[in-house]
Write a protein that holds these residues in place. Structure first.
Motif, short mmCIF file in Angstrom:
data_model
loop_
_atom_site.label_atom_id
_atom_site.label_comp_id
_atom_site.label_asym_id
_atom_site.label_seq_id
_atom_site.Cartn_x
_atom_site.Cartn_y
_atom_site.Cartn_z
N ALA A 90 -26.68 15.52 16.23
CA ALA A 90 -27.38 14.24 15.14
C ALA A 90 -26.26 13.18 15.02
O ALA A 90 -25.22 13.20 15.12
CB ALA A 90 -28.05 14.88 14.19
N ASP A 131 -37.09 18.22 18.30
CA ASP A 131 -37.14 18.24 17.46
C ASP A 131 -36.43 17.71 16.03
O ASP A 131 -36.63 17.79 15.32
CB ASP A 131 -35.05 19.23 17.98
N PRO A 139 -32.68 17.63 24.34
CA PRO A 139 -33.31 17.75 22.97
C PRO A 139 -34.05 16.24 22.24
O PRO A 139 -32.84 15.73 22.36
CB PRO A 139 -32.26 18.17 21.77
N SER A 186 -33.30 14.52 18.90
CA SER A 186 -32.97 14.54 17.91
C SER A 186 -33.69 14.12 16.94
O SER A 186 -33.15 12.54 17.14
CB SER A 186 -31.84 15.15 17.88
#
Length: 340
Positions: free
Chosen positions: A47, A73, A241, A243
């Motif tokens: 992240a 996510d 993903p 995030s």
């Protein structure tokens, strides 16, 4: 002979050619590669800061078909948005946390994911504001640069080329941006199998691209054609993903902290209210005890009056009984005080 030219017997020609090839390979092996970023070697992204929109619109999407697998996510629901040519965002799906979505799209398409709650607890789009951007993803080829991943041991699977039917159709495009010919291998976790191309010796020339029909979960490695022990790129056909970025994560933590403080304050208020109710109950219990004592006193006085009236009619015998009764009550009261 007298011509001065070197004659090499035919039996020695093939070994000599092999020696020259080995020398060329050794010369190529001396090349120093810069280190590839971790995400180009199979590492999962971490992240970072919240992304910003990099393009006003997707432009004309003319690339080949491709699938993209999005996975949420983030800690909040997200809106998955397809960016149109004019820059407008068209919602494709609403993904709760841990949900996945397969997008049938094309090379060159632009996608965005925004927090469904605005990222600050407000509803998305409130007061004309855009919700927090968590991802901007452009569908593009897997680029092979002139950099190297940590060394891996090359183990050839030694299997024949695959010509079978695939139950799933998950295409991926590799683009060789390096100045050297490369090979594309499928790594099954234990050994590698060289992927067929339309070029001789299964190579992908410099500055060319290759579209492969693969399957979700397959992992590919890309070594130079003459250095199988070097990996220029590792790519797994898998999820993109979505995030929590740092700012969104901090905002969520702030909201959780505020909610926790509010909950603690509410609990403290409820505890104080309960303590006040307990105090009121104890006061009422004391008042009830005092009232009961007063009632007993009045009742005793009434009994004494009745007995006194009885003595007036019974004479001396009644007066004697009254005296005995008073003495018994006095002894009982004295015994109760001693017990307390």
């Amino acid at each position: 002979g007298t011509s001065g030219r070197l004659h090499i017997p035919l039996a020695m020609a093939a070994p000599l050619r092999l020696s020259l090839a080995a020398a060329l390979l050794a010369a190529g092996a001396a090349h120093d590669f810069r280190a590839c970023p971790a995400d180009r070697c199979g590492a999962k992204p971490t992240a970072g800061a919240c992304p910003t929109t990099t393009q006003a619109g997707a432009g004309a999407v003319t690339g080949v078909e491709e699938k993209v697998f999005f996975r949420n996510d983030a800690s909040v629901p997200v809106r998955l948005l397809r960016v149109l040519e004019d820059g407008k965002e068209e919602e494709e799906a609403l993904l709760p946390p841990a949900a996945r979505f397969t997008a049938h799209t094309h090379q060159g398409a632009l996608w965005r994911a925004r927090a469904a709650d605005g990222g600050d607890g407000a509803s998305a789009g409130a007061a004309g504001e855009e919700s927090t951007l968590l991802l901007e993803h452009k569908v593009k080829p897997v680029v092979i640069d002139d950099c190297a991943c940590p060394p891996e041991t090359f183990v050839d699977c030694g299997r024949p080329d695959f010509y079978g039917y695939r139950s799933t159709w998950d295409p991926v495009v590799f683009e060789n941006a390096s100045p050297r010919a490369v090979r594309l291998t499928w790594w099954d976790g234990g050994c590698e199998e060289v992927v067929r191309t339309d070029r001789p010796f299964k190579v992908l020339p410099a500055y060319s691209s290759l579209r492969v029909i693969s399957t979700y979960g397959h992992t590919f490695r890309v070594p130079p054609a003459d250095q199988p022990e070097v990996t220029l790129r590792q790519h797994t056909v898998g999820d993109v993903p979505i995030s929590d970025c740092r700012e969104a994560r901090a905002a969520a933590a702030g909201r959780a902290s505020a909610a926790g403080a509010a909950a603690c304050g509410e609990a403290d208020a409820q505890r104080a209210e309960v303590d006040a109710l307990v105090g009121e109950m104890e006061t009422l219990r004391d008042q009830n005890a005092q009232l009961a004592a007063a009632v007993d006193t009045v009742r005793g006085a009434l009994d004494a009056a009745r007995r006194w009236n009885a003595t007036r009619t019974d004479g001396a015998a009644g007066l004697e009984r009254f005296a005995v009764d008073l003495a018994q009550r006095a002894r009982a009261a004295a015994g109760a005080s001693a017990a307390v």
